[in-house]
Design a protein around this motif. Structure first.
Motif, PDB file in Angstrom:
ATOM      1  N   HIS A 191      37.998  26.026  24.060  1.00 53.59           N
ATOM      2  CA  HIS A 191      37.777  26.505  22.691  1.00 53.59           C
ATOM      3  C   HIS A 191      36.843  27.713  22.630  1.00 53.59           C
ATOM      4  O   HIS A 191      36.915  28.502  21.686  1.00 53.59           O
ATOM      5  CB  HIS A 191      37.236  25.375  21.807  1.00 53.59           C
ATOM      6  N   CYS A 227      36.988  18.635  18.034  1.00 55.75           N
ATOM      7  CA  CYS A 227      36.060  19.571  18.660  1.00 55.75           C
ATOM      8  C   CYS A 227      36.403  20.982  18.198  1.00 55.75           C
ATOM      9  O   CYS A 227      35.522  21.799  17.877  1.00 55.75           O
ATOM     10  CB  CYS A 227      36.177  19.495  20.176  1.00 55.75           C
ATOM     11  N   SER A 228      37.715  21.252  18.126  1.00 55.56           N
ATOM     12  CA  SER A 228      38.206  22.543  17.656  1.00 55.56           C
ATOM     13  C   SER A 228      37.743  22.832  16.227  1.00 55.56           C
ATOM     14  O   SER A 228      37.574  23.983  15.843  1.00 55.56           O
ATOM     15  CB  SER A 228      39.731  22.539  17.713  1.00 55.56           C
ATOM     16  N   GLY A 276      45.912  17.523  18.003  1.00 55.21           N
ATOM     17  CA  GLY A 276      45.984  16.260  17.266  1.00 55.21           C
ATOM     18  C   GLY A 276      46.048  16.554  15.782  1.00 55.21           C
ATOM     19  O   GLY A 276      46.886  16.026  15.047  1.00 55.21           O
ATOM     20  N   ASP A 277      45.180  17.430  15.340  1.00 55.92           N
ATOM     21  CA  ASP A 277      45.106  17.829  13.937  1.00 55.92           C
ATOM     22  C   ASP A 277      46.437  18.426  13.461  1.00 55.92           C
ATOM     23  O   ASP A 277      46.940  18.077  12.403  1.00 55.92           O
ATOM     24  CB  ASP A 277      43.981  18.863  13.811  1.00 55.92           C
ATOM     25  N   ASN A 283      45.046  21.116  23.696  1.00 50.23           N
ATOM     26  CA  ASN A 283      44.467  20.641  24.960  1.00 50.23           C
ATOM     27  C   ASN A 283      45.103  19.321  25.397  1.00 50.23           C
ATOM     28  O   ASN A 283      44.635  18.665  26.319  1.00 50.23           O
ATOM     29  CB  ASN A 283      42.931  20.519  24.874  1.00 50.23           C
ATOM     30  N   GLY A 315      39.919  15.436  21.779  1.00 49.17           N
ATOM     31  CA  GLY A 315      38.615  15.602  22.402  1.00 49.17           C
ATOM     32  C   GLY A 315      37.533  14.829  21.670  1.00 49.17           C
ATOM     33  O   GLY A 315      36.833  13.996  22.243  1.00 49.17           O
ATOM     34  N   LEU A 316      37.440  15.064  20.373  1.00 48.90           N
ATOM     35  CA  LEU A 316      36.303  14.543  19.621  1.00 48.90           C
ATOM     36  C   LEU A 316      36.241  13.017  19.630  1.00 48.90           C
ATOM     37  O   LEU A 316      35.166  12.429  19.675  1.00 48.90           O
ATOM     38  CB  LEU A 316      36.361  15.044  18.171  1.00 48.90           C
TER      39      LEU A 316
HETATM   40  C1  TPP Z   1      42.066  10.646   8.544  1.00 49.81           C
HETATM   41  C2  TPP Z   1      41.339  10.684   9.829  1.00 49.81           C
HETATM   42  N1  TPP Z   1      41.769   9.926  10.855  1.00 49.81           N
HETATM   43  C3  TPP Z   1      41.118   9.950  12.025  1.00 49.81           C
HETATM   44  C4  TPP Z   1      40.021  10.742  12.196  1.00 49.81           C
HETATM   45  C5  TPP Z   1      39.299  10.733  13.524  1.00 49.81           C
HETATM   46  N2  TPP Z   1      39.514  11.955  14.311  1.00 49.81           N
HETATM   47  C6  TPP Z   1      38.604  12.932  14.300  1.00 49.81           C
HETATM   48  S1  TPP Z   1      39.023  14.208  15.291  1.00 49.81           S
HETATM   49  C7  TPP Z   1      40.429  13.434  15.783  1.00 49.81           C
HETATM   50  C8  TPP Z   1      41.366  14.052  16.779  1.00 49.81           C
HETATM   51  C9  TPP Z   1      40.918  15.348  17.303  1.00 49.81           C
HETATM   52  O1  TPP Z   1      41.829  15.861  18.230  1.00 49.81           O
HETATM   53  P1  TPP Z   1      42.363  17.317  18.161  1.00 49.81           P
HETATM   54  O2  TPP Z   1      42.834  17.623  16.792  1.00 49.81           O
HETATM   55  O3  TPP Z   1      43.357  17.481  19.225  1.00 49.81           O
HETATM   56  O4  TPP Z   1      41.079  18.226  18.404  1.00 49.81           O
HETATM   57  P2  TPP Z   1      40.126  18.383  19.666  1.00 49.81           P
HETATM   58  O5  TPP Z   1      38.976  17.464  19.441  1.00 49.81           O
HETATM   59  O6  TPP Z   1      40.908  18.010  20.878  1.00 49.81           O
HETATM   60  O7  TPP Z   1      39.728  19.790  19.631  1.00 49.81           O
HETATM   61  C10 TPP Z   1      40.553  12.210  15.158  1.00 49.81           C
HETATM   62  C11 TPP Z   1      41.693  11.309  15.366  1.00 49.81           C
HETATM   63  C12 TPP Z   1      39.595  11.508  11.097  1.00 49.81           C
HETATM   64  N3  TPP Z   1      38.532  12.320  11.137  1.00 49.81           N
HETATM   65  N4  TPP Z   1      40.277  11.464   9.936  1.00 49.81           N
END
Ligand code: TPP
Ligand code: SF4
Lengths: 278, 590
Positions: free
Chosen positions: A18, A47-48, A90-91, A117, A121-122
């Motif tokens: 990131h 994390c993003s 994921g988002d 990724n 991550g978070l």
């Molecule tokens: C409605 C809801 N469900 C679950 C979560 C928990 N949650 C926070 S971040 C995340 C996934 C993050 O993964 P990604 O989008 O790939 O980002 P990365 O951390 O890998 O950058 C989840 C499931 C949330 N914040 N809100």
């Protein structure tokens, strides 16, 4: 000068992909000389989803998966702003996937950067929809999805370990959106060193389409053949995959600039009222 | 209704028009509405439709009265029944001396559904010439001819109304409709109902300047006039008219209305527009509001002004989509994760919808958070005549939005500055020097995420203080009936009109009742508690099975033992006489 918040130092693990994305954004804003008050960076949750804190622009932390409709709302309310939406895979590809298709279809001029990724991550390492790759059973390729939707005009993929290419793509995407040509989508291969370190395998797999002979970013069908052809060989296409050269700038209303005073609209409002008179 | 000799002078009548084929088949209701309107009648119009696109049984229900009324009446005086089902549905509500105009094409009417004294015109539409007219139009024009005769209107007036209503049609079609109307007159002649020979006569009065409008339209209009320029929604009954109204109107005023891909997108689109400083709204019904809960919590936490409209329909889940209910009170007042301040306004008629639409739009901006407007299917979709809205009196209140000059004069700018009134000055994107971070996470004054316990408490308290700040301006309720009565009646939304009339009926029966319609449902205002505390008992009229409003009142310390819920959840609004009867029965027992 009024003092505002001090941009935060990134909270990412050392080596997180990131960093490269943030660097490319900062580079593009500087290269295009956009004043920070004209930029809104919106990020999802992950994390993003902290990148907006680090840039000194207007920033918004969207709900998980909802960065696209939120960014669309900002853009529609004030198309003079430069709107950059960002988030994780994921988002964007799990909880928010429904919106991606509609963002492609609506083609509103703002930028969307997905930091892919392959992992959450978070929340500490759960599988994302791209955990098993971009191709093959269980995989998902957002660029191919974008290619299948007729409205798309700007699709690109970068790799956070290749900053020069990423900076160029980011700058082009932001310019494209600022010129009101349409939606600009960049997927960045942005490895998570903690839960899914893919630097080495992606380094092996990436192929810049600029070096592929039959690639023509203005030809949707050819672009699809190139990306799927590379995927069949276990490779991942990067670079400018689709670019529609014939875009006219959109003309859009600017609700944020409207004069709301009822006196200004008195006769128009009275006309509406008249339609209901018995 | 009063009778003079053999002539009944009508001052208040209910008409039902029903048949297969959806709304368009019920034009006769509009024609009768014009006739009544010309005589100074106030109108209340409801539609009862199956949740289908075309076809299915549909009914238009209309009340005309010289005294303005906010609901349908108990009895139907004139039933235009285009099929047997219409007789089955409308017959039991027909007045003892009611009149039925029936399409007897498929045989005579089943009289077991009709009172003995009813008069019925069985018109063999199928045997009458249809010529080049659409059958539904033809039937409507012919039936209108018979109905106009029954109401004692001169033939020329009926012709004039028809011409006015069909002025947009091609001349041949308009002329054919006129022929159909005259066939109606001829049929009436043959039945001994010559011009001027009706036992009924419509009274008339000067009703003054009026508009006929639905709550959804009035609300959308209020939003527009209060400076609303962004709307996102996903189609759902009974909220869809707000989307279609604003899709048509907002672009004329430089605004944007958009159909989102779902309610998650709708609320987040509105959030985005609001972030950019534009007055934004979304509207939905129960199932959609359930999907918006996370967004609503975000509005509260991140301090973003959006108007959220809930046009309640019968639940739970998909429930009965076209039927009214008031069963989202819990969700609206308590929904969304976490603690956050919110305001819930509850209009009871189109005038309220306009006024509270304006107020909600201003209030959201002043208070930087979610403002709900809570309607129900009847308030949303029924139309009624009301005085024209005071559009000229609307003011746009900017709230604490900072201009570039104001910002430049500040040494530093913090988006979530802790202030005495809880409201932080707001720099919208695009304002030079105002860069800030907006987030639903807990954060410090700079918008930077923070879990510091001291900061957390200060921030939560700041947000909650905003409610205290706006409290004095929140809309007061409406009172009616006998102010000093020991018995009270209280309800929101569609109960308003029914309660006002039920109170009159009870008064005539010797029971004095004080009435109250709170227009701010959350926070509950002191006036609501005071209303209850001043009485021995208060009937709380609600359309739900759980007595949600009663529980809400009790939750703020209003004495539960004084509250007597009057519940209904069969999808049908109360009629005034029914409601008065329910209360009378309770009072006899009390
Ligand atoms: C409605 C809801 N469900 C679950 C979560 C928990 N949650 C926070 S971040 C995340 C996934 C993050 O993964 P990604 O989008 O790939 O980002 P990365 O951390 O890998 O950058 C989840 C499931 C949330 N914040 N809100
Ligand atoms: S956990 Fe992974 S995605 Fe998150 S900051 Fe660390 S390396 Fe980056």
């Amino acid at each position: 000068m009024t003092a505002t918040y001090a941009p935060a130092r990134p909270i990412w693990c050392a080596g997180c992909g990131h960093f490269g994305v943030q660097g490319a954004m900062a580079h593009a804003f500087a290269a295009l000389q956009i004043p920070p008050h004209e930029i809104v960076v919106l990020a999802g949750i992950g994390c993003s989803g902290t990148v907006q804190n680090n840039l000194g622009t207007y920033g918004y932390h969207a709900l998980h998966g909802r960065v696209l409709p939120t960014a669309a709302g900002v853009h529609l309310a004030n198309p003079h702003l430069t709107v950059v939406a960002a988030g994780g895979d994921g988002d964007g590809y799990a909880i928010g996937m429904g919106h991606l298709v509609h963002a492609f279809r609506r083609d509103l001029p703002f930028v969307y950067v997905v930091m892919n990724n392959g992992v959450y991550g978070l929340t500490k390492g759960q599988d994302s929809p791209t955990r098993h790759g971009l191709s093959g059973i269980g995989g998902f390729d957002a660029i191919d999805l974008g290619l299948s939707i007729p409205a798309t005009g700007f699709l690109a993929r970068g790799f956070s370990r290749h900053p020069a290419q990423l900076q160029r793509l980011m700058t082009d995407a932001i310019r494209y959106a600022r010129e009101a040509k349409g939606f600009a989508f960049i997927e960045v291969l942005s490895p998570c060193v903690t839960y899914n370190d893919t630097y080495a395998s992606w380094e092996q797999a990436v192929v810049d389409v600029a070096h592929v002979d039959d690639h023509d970013p203005t030809d949707r069908a050819a672009a699809f053949a190139v990306t799927t052809g590379l995927a069949a060989e276990g490779k991942i296409a990067t670079g400018q995959i689709l670019l529609d050269p014939d875009r006219e700038p959109r003309r859009e209303p600017v609700p944020a600039a409207e004069d709301l005073r009822p006196a200004v609209h008195a006769s128009a409002y009275a006309e509406i009222l008249d339609r209901y008179r018995v | 209704m009063t009778a003079t000799g053999t002539t009944r002078v009508l001052t208040d009548l209910d008409v039902m028009v029903a048949g297969q084929g959806g709304d368009g088949s019920l034009t006769v209701a509009n024609l009768l509405g014009i006739l009544l309107g010309r005589r100074g009648f106030h109108l209340y119009v409801a539609r009862d439709v199956a949740s289908r696109i075309k076809g299915g049984h549909a009914a238009a229900l209309m009340r005309g009265s010289l005294v303005p009324r906010g609901s349908l009446g108990d009895r139907i005086d004139l039933l235009v029944a285009f099929d047997a089902e219409a007789i089955e549905k409308g017959g039991p509500r027909l007045a003892d001396d009611g009149v039925v105009i029936f399409d007897a094409s498929d045989g005579p009417a089943d009289r077991q559904h009709l009172p003995a004294g009813a008069r019925i015109f069985e018109i063999p539409f199928a045997r009458m010439a249809v010529r080049d007219l659409r059958r539904d139009l033809f039937k409507n024009s012919l039936a209108f001819g018979v109905a106009a005769r029954m109401l004692g209107a001169p033939d020329t007036e009926a012709e004039e109304i028809l011409a006015q209503r069909f002025s947009h049609l091609r001349p041949e079609v308009a002329a054919a409709n006129l022929d159909a109307l005259r066939e109606g007159f001829a049929y009436a002649d043959a039945q001994g109902l010559g011009e001027g020979a009706s036992p009924w006569r419509l009274d008339s009065a000067d009703a003054g300047d009026r508009i006929l409008i639905s709550g959804n339209e009035a609300l959308a209009f209020g939003f527009l006039v209060a400076g609303g320029r962004f709307y996102a929604g996903y189609p759902i009954t009974p909220a869809s008219e707000i989307l279609s109204w604003l899709e048509r109107r907002l672009p004329q005023f430089g605004g944007v209305a958009l159909q989102a891909e779902d309610e998650l997108a709708a609320v987040n689109l509105a959030i985005g527009a609001a972030l950019a400083g534009v007055r934004a709204m979304t509207a939905t019904s129960g199932p959609g509001l359930a999907l918006m809960q996370e967004g609503i919590s975000q509005l509260g936490s991140a301090e973003i002004p959006v108007v959220v409209v809930d046009c309640q329909r019968s639940g739970p889940s998909t429930g009965m989509p076209t039927k009214p209910e008031q069963s989202d009170i819990g969700m609206v007042v308590h929904g969304g994760n976490g603690d956050f301040p919110r305001v819930v306004l509850a209009p009871g008629d189109p005038t309220d919808c306009f006024e509270l639409g304006v107020e909600a739009t201003n209030l959201a901006h002043l208070f930087q958070g979610p403002v709900f407007v809570l309607l129900d299917q009847a308030v949303s979709q029924d139309s009624m005549t009301v005085p024209p809205f005071a559009v000229d009196e609307v003011e746009i209140e900017p709230g604490k939005v900072l201009t570039a000059e104001e910002l430049a004069a500040m040494g530093e700018y913090r988006r979530y500055a802790i202030t005495e009134d809880g409201i932080s000055p707001w720099a919208v994107p695009g304002t030079p020097g105002g860069m800030n971070l907006v987030t639903g996470n807990e954060r410090n004054e700079w918008g930077q995420v923070s879990t510091d316990p001291t900061n957390r408490v200060a921030m939560m308290d700041k947000r909650m203080r905003k409610l205290e700040t706006v409290l004095p301006r929140l809309p007061r309720g409406r009172r009616f009936g006998r102010a000093d009565a020991p018995v009270g009646i209280l309800g929101i939304g569609m109960q308003l009109g029914v309660m006002v009339e039920a109170v009159e009926l009870l008064e005539a029966d010797g029971i004095a009742v004080a009435g109250f319609q709170p227009r701010t449902l959350w926070p509950l205002l002191d006036e609501t508690a005071e209303f209850v505390e001043a009485r021995e008992r208060v009937y709380v009229v609600e359309h739900n099975a759980e007595a949600q409003l009663t529980h809400l009142l009790a939750s703020v310390g209003i004495p539960r033992e004084r509250l007597v819920p009057i519940l209904r959840y069969d999808g049908i609004p109360f009629r005034p006489g029914e409601l008065a009867g329910r209360i009378l029965a309770e009072e006899v027992g009390a």
